[in-house]
Scaffold this active site. Structure first.
Site, PDB file in Angstrom:
ATOM      1  N   ARG A  60      41.685   2.788 -33.881  1.00  0.00           N
ATOM      2  CA  ARG A  60      41.767   3.975 -35.136  1.00  0.00           C
ATOM      3  C   ARG A  60      42.010   3.556 -36.081  1.00  0.00           C
ATOM      4  O   ARG A  60      42.465   2.448 -36.575  1.00  0.00           O
ATOM      5  CB  ARG A  60      43.200   4.551 -34.334  1.00  0.00           C
ATOM      6  CG  ARG A  60      43.238   5.221 -32.964  1.00  0.00           C
ATOM      7  CD  ARG A  60      42.312   6.602 -33.149  1.00  0.00           C
ATOM      8  NE  ARG A  60      42.421   7.487 -31.861  1.00  0.00           N
ATOM      9  CZ  ARG A  60      41.041   7.469 -31.056  1.00  0.00           C
ATOM     10  NH1 ARG A  60      40.183   6.775 -31.169  1.00  0.00           N
ATOM     11  NH2 ARG A  60      41.188   8.167 -29.913  1.00  0.00           N
ATOM     12  N   HIS A 115      32.282   6.576 -35.750  1.00  0.00           N
ATOM     13  CA  HIS A 115      33.141   6.770 -34.573  1.00  0.00           C
ATOM     14  C   HIS A 115      32.242   7.112 -33.241  1.00  0.00           C
ATOM     15  O   HIS A 115      32.377   7.867 -32.822  1.00  0.00           O
ATOM     16  CB  HIS A 115      33.970   7.976 -34.942  1.00  0.00           C
ATOM     17  CG  HIS A 115      35.308   7.804 -33.893  1.00  0.00           C
ATOM     18  ND1 HIS A 115      36.637   8.153 -34.210  1.00  0.00           N
ATOM     19  CD2 HIS A 115      35.265   7.439 -32.364  1.00  0.00           C
ATOM     20  CE1 HIS A 115      37.312   8.060 -33.114  1.00  0.00           C
ATOM     21  NE2 HIS A 115      36.545   7.443 -32.143  1.00  0.00           N
TER      22      HIS A 115
HETATM   23  N1  LIG Z   1      35.974   3.838 -31.379  1.00  0.00           N
HETATM   24  C1  LIG Z   1      35.733   4.671 -30.172  1.00  0.00           C
HETATM   25  O1  LIG Z   1      34.513   4.974 -29.860  1.00  0.00           O
HETATM   26  C2  LIG Z   1      36.832   4.485 -29.231  1.00  0.00           C
HETATM   27  C3  LIG Z   1      36.430   4.679 -27.847  1.00  0.00           C
HETATM   28  C4  LIG Z   1      37.610   4.495 -26.773  1.00  0.00           C
HETATM   29  C5  LIG Z   1      38.523   4.250 -27.123  1.00  0.00           C
HETATM   30  N2  LIG Z   1      39.032   3.846 -28.329  1.00  0.00           N
HETATM   31  C6  LIG Z   1      40.538   3.490 -28.987  1.00  0.00           C
HETATM   32  O2  LIG Z   1      40.433   2.099 -28.005  1.00  0.00           O
HETATM   33  C7  LIG Z   1      41.973   2.239 -27.570  1.00  0.00           C
HETATM   34  C8  LIG Z   1      42.209   1.599 -26.430  1.00  0.00           C
HETATM   35  O3  LIG Z   1      41.526   2.114 -25.130  1.00  0.00           O
HETATM   36  P1  LIG Z   1      42.336   1.561 -23.570  1.00  0.00           P
HETATM   37  O4  LIG Z   1      41.729   2.627 -22.815  1.00  0.00           O
HETATM   38  O5  LIG Z   1      41.885   0.089 -23.475  1.00  0.00           O
HETATM   39  O6  LIG Z   1      43.667   1.525 -23.803  1.00  0.00           O
HETATM   40  P2  LIG Z   1      44.750   1.273 -22.593  1.00  0.00           P
HETATM   41  O7  LIG Z   1      44.217   0.849 -21.371  1.00  0.00           O
HETATM   42  O8  LIG Z   1      45.971   1.857 -22.922  1.00  0.00           O
HETATM   43  O9  LIG Z   1      45.266  -0.406 -23.433  1.00  0.00           O
HETATM   44  C9  LIG Z   1      46.318  -0.510 -24.325  1.00  0.00           C
HETATM   45  C10 LIG Z   1      46.493  -1.947 -24.617  1.00  0.00           C
HETATM   46  O10 LIG Z   1      46.905  -2.382 -25.824  1.00  0.00           O
HETATM   47  C11 LIG Z   1      48.435  -2.842 -25.630  1.00  0.00           C
HETATM   48  N3  LIG Z   1      49.349  -2.690 -26.310  1.00  0.00           N
HETATM   49  C12 LIG Z   1      49.938  -1.158 -26.806  1.00  0.00           C
HETATM   50  N4  LIG Z   1      50.868  -1.284 -27.653  1.00  0.00           N
HETATM   51  C13 LIG Z   1      51.127  -2.584 -27.988  1.00  0.00           C
HETATM   52  C14 LIG Z   1      51.900  -3.167 -28.637  1.00  0.00           C
HETATM   53  N5  LIG Z   1      52.798  -2.388 -29.498  1.00  0.00           N
HETATM   54  N6  LIG Z   1      51.774  -4.505 -29.058  1.00  0.00           N
HETATM   55  C15 LIG Z   1      50.828  -5.108 -28.246  1.00  0.00           C
HETATM   56  N7  LIG Z   1      50.056  -4.734 -27.380  1.00  0.00           N
HETATM   57  C16 LIG Z   1      50.023  -3.434 -27.208  1.00  0.00           C
HETATM   58  C17 LIG Z   1      48.534  -2.668 -24.133  1.00  0.00           C
HETATM   59  O11 LIG Z   1      49.273  -3.879 -23.514  1.00  0.00           O
HETATM   60  P3  LIG Z   1      49.822  -3.928 -22.099  1.00  0.00           P
HETATM   61  O12 LIG Z   1      48.642  -4.525 -21.113  1.00  0.00           O
HETATM   62  O13 LIG Z   1      50.876  -4.671 -22.122  1.00  0.00           O
HETATM   63  O14 LIG Z   1      50.312  -2.489 -21.735  1.00  0.00           O
HETATM   64  C18 LIG Z   1      47.075  -2.565 -23.545  1.00  0.00           C
HETATM   65  O15 LIG Z   1      46.851  -4.135 -23.006  1.00  0.00           O
HETATM   66  C19 LIG Z   1      42.481   3.788 -27.402  1.00  0.00           C
HETATM   67  O16 LIG Z   1      43.754   3.805 -27.635  1.00  0.00           O
HETATM   68  C20 LIG Z   1      41.312   4.136 -28.661  1.00  0.00           C
HETATM   69  O17 LIG Z   1      41.999   4.268 -29.670  1.00  0.00           O
HETATM   70  C21 LIG Z   1      38.134   3.865 -29.537  1.00  0.00           C
END
Ligand SMILES: NC(=O)c1ccc[n+]([C@@H]2O[C@H](COP(=O)([O-])OP(=O)(O)OC[C@H]3O[C@@H](n4cnc5c(N)ncnc54)[C@H](OP(=O)(O)O)[C@@H]3O)[C@@H](O)[C@H]2O)c1
Length: 312
Positions: free
Chosen positions: A227, A275
């Site tokens: 983001r 994006h």
């Molecule tokens: N650009 C694009 O086209 C696009 C597309 C899809 C997604 N995204 C972005 O990608 C992000 C990730 O997606 P996802 O599905 O992989 O998310 P997710 O499954 O919710 O995983 C989030 C990860 O971040 C870690 N995390 C969260 N808060 C943290 C903190 N304060 N300190 C350290 N680690 C932290 C979590 O740790 P734990 O494992 O310990 O819980 C987990 O490993 C989304 O939120 C979105 O913003 C972008």
């Protein structure tokens, strides 16, 4: 009586598009296009993409809200969102594979010197650089969730020394695990390419700031596919201009579309995309959401429920 599901996007076009997709997928539920000001339809579920907060003021009988993306920041920040309403997010749904490809492209762009080869082509010169030394390019992935863990595995498979930073020091095969704020410094110091795949929460906003980016190895490179508000833009630009970082590949921005006068557009060491790193795939998304509604209706557990305490 059939299940009533309200569909709400950020524009009437987005609402219509998703409404059509769900109507086409099943007749077992009634789908209603939501519009501001319409009388409440007493929906059981909401399917949303960057919805207006008014949705949650009007629809007071929702059992859950489904976000049509992996990142839920645009929903969680709505003051109208009821505290007890379960919010579910997309889990992978075909995005991890796209993301892995995008990130590997970004890494290879810098390690294999494609920008330099483009310059050489323009200059009409045939010249070969030495082969890449993978050990000189340790990659760090911030966020090892549904998407980040698969991206990290793809980077391992490509041969780069790979580390991951998450809240809980999550284990991913072949990835050196770091966890929590105490280990952030050590994680950054061993990384030369930084890939951001964190969710946007109060804890992670502005995390790619001068102090943290300065800890990356000299000649570092930043790939932000999470983001825009994770990055302090002035800090990133300054560290590139000072030569500590050699560039960045950015897919997400504080304001989207990126304003026409933003320095990122014309910066020679920054590449941007609009994006598109991992787009929501309609078929897999519809299937995942409908399956979870079915499970909820049967009183069975579902995954992908956002924790209100953690914000993701
Ligand atoms: N650009 C694009 O086209 C696009 C597309 C899809 C997604 N995204 C972005 O990608 C992000 C990730 O997606 P996802 O599905 O992989 O998310 P997710 O499954 O919710 O995983 C989030 C990860 O971040 C870690 N995390 C969260 N808060 C943290 C903190 N304060 N300190 C350290 N680690 C932290 C979590 O740790 P734990 O494992 O310990 O819980 C987990 O490993 C989304 O939120 C979105 O913003 C972008």
């Amino acid at each position: 009586m059939s299940i009533r599901i309200v569909v709400a996007g950020n524009t009437p076009e987005v609402t219509r598009k998703w409404h059509e997709r769900f109507v086409r997928a099943t007749t077992a539920a009634q789908f209603i296009e939501w519009a501001e000001g319409q009388p409440p339809v007493d929906a059981d579920y909401a399917i949303v993409w960057r919805p207006p907060g008014a949705l949650f003021r009007q629809e007071r009988r929702l059992k859950a809200a489904f976000n049509l993306g992996a990142g839920v920041d645009s929903v969680m920040r709505l003051p109208e969102l009821p505290a007890e309403l379960p919010v579910l997010r997309l889990e992978d749904a075909g995005m991890a594979r796209q993301m892995a490809e995008y990130v590997l492209h970004g890494i290879a762009h810098v390690t294999r010197r494609f920008a330099d080869y483009a310059d050489l082509q323009q200059a009409g010169q045939w010249r070969q650089w030495p082969p890449v030394s993978y050990s000189e390019w340790p990659v760090g992935v911030m966020g090892l969730g549904a998407i980040g863990s698969q991206v990290a595995q793809a980077i391992v498979a490509a041969g780069y020394p790979t580390a991951g930073w998450s809240r809980s020091a999550r284990h991913v095969d072949g990835v050196h695990a770091f966890g929590g704020p105490d280990q952030l410094g050590a994680f950054l110091e061993r990384s030369r390419v930084l890939v951001n795949l964190l969710p946007l929460t109060p804890d992670t906003e502005n995390i790619l700031n001068r102090q943290n980016l300065k800890m990356l190895q000299s000649g570092g490179y930043v790939i932000n596919v999470a983001r825009g508000p994770h990055v302090v833009d002035e800090d990133l630009l300054a560290l590139i201009d000072e030569g500590h970082l050699q560039g960045a590949l950015l897919d997400v921005f504080r304001v989207e579309p990126l304003p026409a006068d933003h320095p990122y557009w014309k910066h020679p060491k920054i590449r941007i995309t609009p994006h598109v790193a991992a787009m929501t795939l309609e078929e897999e998304t519809v299937r995942q959401v409908l399956r979870k509604i079915e499970l909820l209706e049967q009183g069975r557990p579902v995954t992908g429920v956002v924790s209100r305490g953690r914000g993701y």
